[in-house]
Design a protein around this motif. Structure first.
Motif, short mmCIF file in Angstrom:
data_model
loop_
_atom_site.label_atom_id
_atom_site.label_comp_id
_atom_site.label_asym_id
_atom_site.label_seq_id
_atom_site.Cartn_x
_atom_site.Cartn_y
_atom_site.Cartn_z
N TRP A 33 0.83 -1.19 0.00
CA TRP A 33 0.00 0.00 0.00
C TRP A 33 0.87 1.25 0.00
N MET A 34 1.92 1.25 0.80
CA MET A 34 2.84 2.39 0.83
C MET A 34 3.53 2.58 -0.52
N GLU A 35 3.87 1.48 -1.18
CA GLU A 35 4.47 1.58 -2.51
C GLU A 35 3.52 2.25 -3.49
N GLY A 36 2.24 1.93 -3.37
CA GLY A 36 1.22 2.58 -4.20
C GLY A 36 1.11 4.07 -3.95
N LEU A 37 1.53 4.51 -2.78
CA LEU A 37 1.51 5.93 -2.44
C LEU A 37 2.83 6.63 -2.81
N GLY A 38 3.76 5.87 -3.43
CA GLY A 38 5.01 6.47 -3.86
C GLY A 38 6.18 6.27 -2.91
N HIS A 39 6.03 5.37 -1.94
CA HIS A 39 7.11 5.08 -0.98
C HIS A 39 7.60 3.66 -1.24
N PRO A 40 8.73 3.51 -1.96
CA PRO A 40 9.23 2.16 -2.29
C PRO A 40 9.46 1.32 -1.04
N PRO A 41 9.40 -0.01 -1.19
CA PRO A 41 9.55 -0.90 -0.03
C PRO A 41 10.82 -0.68 0.80
N ALA A 42 11.91 -0.28 0.18
CA ALA A 42 13.16 -0.09 0.91
C ALA A 42 13.31 1.32 1.48
N SER A 43 12.33 2.18 1.27
CA SER A 43 12.42 3.55 1.79
C SER A 43 12.27 3.57 3.30
N ASP A 44 12.82 4.60 3.93
CA ASP A 44 12.73 4.73 5.38
C ASP A 44 11.27 4.76 5.84
N VAL A 45 10.44 5.49 5.12
CA VAL A 45 9.03 5.62 5.51
C VAL A 45 8.33 4.26 5.44
N SER A 46 8.50 3.54 4.34
CA SER A 46 7.86 2.24 4.19
C SER A 46 8.37 1.24 5.23
N CYS A 47 9.66 1.24 5.49
CA CYS A 47 10.23 0.34 6.51
C CYS A 47 9.68 0.66 7.90
N THR A 48 9.52 1.94 8.21
CA THR A 48 8.97 2.34 9.51
C THR A 48 7.53 1.88 9.64
N VAL A 49 6.73 2.09 8.60
CA VAL A 49 5.33 1.63 8.62
C VAL A 49 5.30 0.11 8.78
N ALA A 50 6.16 -0.60 8.05
CA ALA A 50 6.20 -2.06 8.15
C ALA A 50 6.53 -2.53 9.56
N LEU A 51 7.51 -1.89 10.20
CA LEU A 51 7.88 -2.26 11.57
C LEU A 51 6.72 -2.05 12.54
N VAL A 52 6.06 -0.90 12.43
CA VAL A 52 4.96 -0.59 13.36
C VAL A 52 3.76 -1.49 13.10
N VAL A 53 3.39 -1.68 11.84
CA VAL A 53 2.28 -2.59 11.53
C VAL A 53 2.61 -3.99 12.03
#
Length: 151
Positions: A33-53
């Motif tokens: 879902w984050m990738e669909g919003l323009g945040h690639p899987p390896a980005s800091d933002v996507s990794c942070t969301v993944a950790l919290v989820v």
């Protein structure tokens, strides 16, 4: 396996089985879902969301599981505030978050998850859910962290 997904603009709502596999699927779904919003899987933002989820979903499975009930994941982007809100619902009304963050023994195998959420989130908390259960939520910045130069 996902049982229900609803996506509207910058919002995603999904149900997962209350199993370790369900928690893993929730994390993977959030990354896509984050990738669909323009945040690639390896980005800091996507990794942070993944950790919290991953942490909140694992807690819902381990501490908030009620047999026969799923847990819910809701992701919402607030572009004005430049943040993403993660919400995980479970069906256990009697199990609440601790009043204070647990202090974990360095050699312990668990007990650091909420400390991690506290560090990564702008703010977080929980609320009762009607008719039963609770929602644990965290708000995360969509802006990557700025690290000072080491030079």
């Amino acid at each position: 396996m996902l049982t229900e997904t609803s996506t509207q603009g910058d919002d995603l709502t999904t149900q997962f089985p209350s199993t370790a596999r369900g928690a893993q699927l929730a994390r993977r779904h959030a990354v896509r879902w984050m990738e669909g919003l323009g945040h690639p899987p390896a980005s800091d933002v996507s990794c942070t969301v993944a950790l919290v989820v991953g942490e909140l979903a694992a807690n819902a499975v381990q501490h908030g599981r009620v047999p026969g009930r799923e847990f819910g994941l809701r992701l919402t982007v607030d572009r004005a505030a430049v943040l993403v809100r993660v919400e995980v619902d479970d069906a256990a009304s009697t199990k609440r978050l601790p009043a204070t963050l647990p202090s974990s023994c360095p050699e312990g195998e668990s007990g650091r998850g909420l400390l991690m959420v506290d560090v990564l989130a702008t703010r977080w908390g929980s609320a009762p859910r009607r008719p039963v259960g609770k929602t644990v939520w965290a708000e995360l910045s969509l802006e990557p962290p700025v690290f000072p130069s080491l030079e």
